[in-house]
Scaffold this active site. Structure first.
Site, PDB file in Angstrom:
ATOM      1  N   LYS A  30       0.012   4.238  -0.391  1.00 30.46           N
ATOM      2  CA  LYS A  30      -0.656   5.439   0.142  1.00 30.46           C
ATOM      3  C   LYS A  30      -0.425   6.607  -0.828  1.00 30.46           C
ATOM      4  CE  LYS A  30      -0.252   3.355   4.647  1.00 30.46           C
ATOM      5  NZ  LYS A  30      -0.185   3.486   6.101  1.00 30.46           N
ATOM      6  N   SER A  55       3.351  -1.671  10.437  1.00 31.84           N
ATOM      7  CA  SER A  55       4.798  -1.729  10.683  1.00 31.84           C
ATOM      8  C   SER A  55       5.405  -3.088  10.354  1.00 31.84           C
ATOM      9  CB  SER A  55       5.131  -1.313  12.126  1.00 31.84           C
ATOM     10  OG  SER A  55       4.752   0.037  12.339  1.00 31.84           O
ATOM     11  N   GLU A  93      -6.888   4.857   7.560  1.00 27.08           N
ATOM     12  CA  GLU A  93      -6.701   6.278   7.239  1.00 27.08           C
ATOM     13  C   GLU A  93      -7.959   6.858   6.598  1.00 27.08           C
ATOM     14  OE1 GLU A  93      -2.940   5.711   5.246  1.00 27.08           O
ATOM     15  OE2 GLU A  93      -2.107   5.183   7.211  1.00 27.08           O
ATOM     16  N   GLU A 126      -5.456  -4.513  10.665  1.00 26.16           N
ATOM     17  CA  GLU A 126      -4.434  -3.481  10.836  1.00 26.16           C
ATOM     18  C   GLU A 126      -4.743  -2.671  12.091  1.00 26.16           C
ATOM     19  OE1 GLU A 126      -2.332  -2.330   6.903  1.00 26.16           O
ATOM     20  OE2 GLU A 126      -4.122  -1.112   7.079  1.00 26.16           O
ATOM     21  N   GLY A 133       2.436   2.793  10.730  1.00 24.37           N
ATOM     22  CA  GLY A 133       3.375   3.899  10.565  1.00 24.37           C
ATOM     23  C   GLY A 133       4.102   4.279  11.844  1.00 24.37           C
ATOM     24  N   ASN A 137       0.865  -1.184   0.000  1.00 27.05           N
ATOM     25  CA  ASN A 137       0.000   0.000   0.000  1.00 27.05           C
ATOM     26  C   ASN A 137       0.898   1.229   0.000  1.00 27.05           C
ATOM     27  OD1 ASN A 137      -1.833   2.010   0.343  1.00 27.05           O
ATOM     28  ND2 ASN A 137      -2.475   1.413   2.410  1.00 27.05           N
ATOM     29  N   HIS A 145      -9.714   1.284   4.762  1.00 25.88           N
ATOM     30  CA  HIS A 145      -8.400   1.473   5.406  1.00 25.88           C
ATOM     31  C   HIS A 145      -8.563   2.452   6.576  1.00 25.88           C
ATOM     32  CE1 HIS A 145      -4.277   2.712   6.126  1.00 25.88           C
ATOM     33  NE2 HIS A 145      -3.940   1.553   5.604  1.00 25.88           N
TER      34      HIS A 145
HETATM   35  P1  13P Z   1       2.972   0.754   7.699  1.00 19.73           P
HETATM   36  O1  13P Z   1       3.485  -0.542   7.151  1.00 19.73           O
HETATM   37  O2  13P Z   1       3.711   1.963   7.195  1.00 19.73           O
HETATM   38  O3  13P Z   1       2.833   0.727   9.185  1.00 19.73           O
HETATM   39  O4  13P Z   1       1.477   0.940   7.115  1.00 19.73           O
HETATM   40  C1  13P Z   1       0.585  -0.094   7.263  1.00 19.73           C
HETATM   41  C2  13P Z   1      -0.624   0.190   6.450  1.00 19.73           C
HETATM   42  O5  13P Z   1      -1.404   1.063   6.756  1.00 19.73           O
HETATM   43  C3  13P Z   1      -0.822  -0.604   5.229  1.00 19.73           C
HETATM   44  O6  13P Z   1      -2.098  -0.406   4.726  1.00 19.73           O
END
Ligand code: 13P
Length: 250
Positions: free
Chosen positions: A12, A213, A97, A167, A173, A10, A95
């Site tokens: 983003k 992560s 976010e 997640e 992150g 992903n 997701h």
């Molecule tokens: P990270 O791997 O940067 O923590 O992000 C995870 C994520 O949101 C994947 O969709």
């Protein structure tokens, strides 16, 4: 039942079109695609160039979000028809976010999952609790609510092709991944929810990823858990080298 692991990148809101295409060409060189399904989730602008670059290969492409209508006066939105047109096979839905920064509700997640399936695309449904919810002992309750509302009205056949991504929001992150046994416990819980809602055949078929992560260092132990069928990778998916190592861990 053997489930093929699915590792998704992903990106983003990262990568220009040239960056996305060169990553795609490099990862195609670097991987042999045996034993794991690999999915790239570029930003909307790079979907078509990436699906072109991946055409005729096992590499799959996902959109990061979708709107549920086929077309119409919905400025700024992208429909499932358009994602099919751009060559996507998967779509991330719900997701964290989208949920936490952009106000995505469980009801809208349900509309999006249905729209994705109606158009022959596959949904990667993301669920997960915040730190406050976890500290209050609410992880299972939150995940159960998100899953039940997202799957509302979905039949057995539709559910079987689903990918769920667990997640935990506090792990995204932050460099702080869930302990493999904790992620396993939640993924097991998700599978049991699906078993109760549908049946064992569906539950054993649905692939449940872990995200938050994930790095080349922790991927092996996470992916070794019996109910972790893949990873949804953010930061570590932006570089070919680290993403390749995660795929190889699967
Ligand atoms: P990270 O791997 O940067 O923590 O992000 C995870 C994520 O949101 C994947 O969709």
């Amino acid at each position: 039942m053997a489930r093929v692991p699915i590792i998704a990148a992903n990106w983003k809101m990262h990568k220009t079109i040239p960056e996305a295409v060169s990553f795609t060409l490099e990862i195609l060189q670097a991987l042999n695609f045996s034993g794991a399904e690999v999915v790239l989730c570029p930003p909307f602008t790079a979907l078509w160039p990436v699906t072109r670059a991946a055409s005729g290969t096992p590499l799959q492409v996902a959109a990061q979000d979708v709107y549920w209508a086929d077309q119409g006066a919905f400025t700024g939105e992208v429909s499932p028809l358009m994602l099919r047109d751009a060559g996507c096979t998967y779509v991330l839905v719900g997701h964290s976010e989208r949920r936490h920064l952009f106000g995505e509700t469980d009801e809208n997640v349900n509309r999006k999952v249905k729209a994705v399936l109606r158009h022959g695309l596959k949904a990667i449904l993301c669920v997960g609790e915040t730190l406050a919810e976890r500290d209050a002992g609410g992880t299972n309750r939150v995940v159960e609510r998100q899953l039940n509302l997202a799957l509302k009205g979905l039949g057995m056949g539709e559910a079987a092709g689903l990918i769920v991504a667990y997640e935990p929001v506090w792990a995204i992150g932050t460099g702080r991944n869930a302990a493999p046994e904790d992620a396993q416990a939640v993924n097991f819980f998700i599978r049991e929810l699906i078993r109760n809602r549908y049946n064992s055949e569906v539950a054993d078929q649905v692939r449940i990823q872990y995200g938050g992560s994930v790095t080349p260092e922790n991927a092996g132990l996470l992916l070794a858990q019996p109910d972790i069928d893949g990873a949804l990778v953010g930061g570590a998916s932006l570089k070919v080298d680290s993403f390749k190592l995660i795929v190889q861990a699967a």
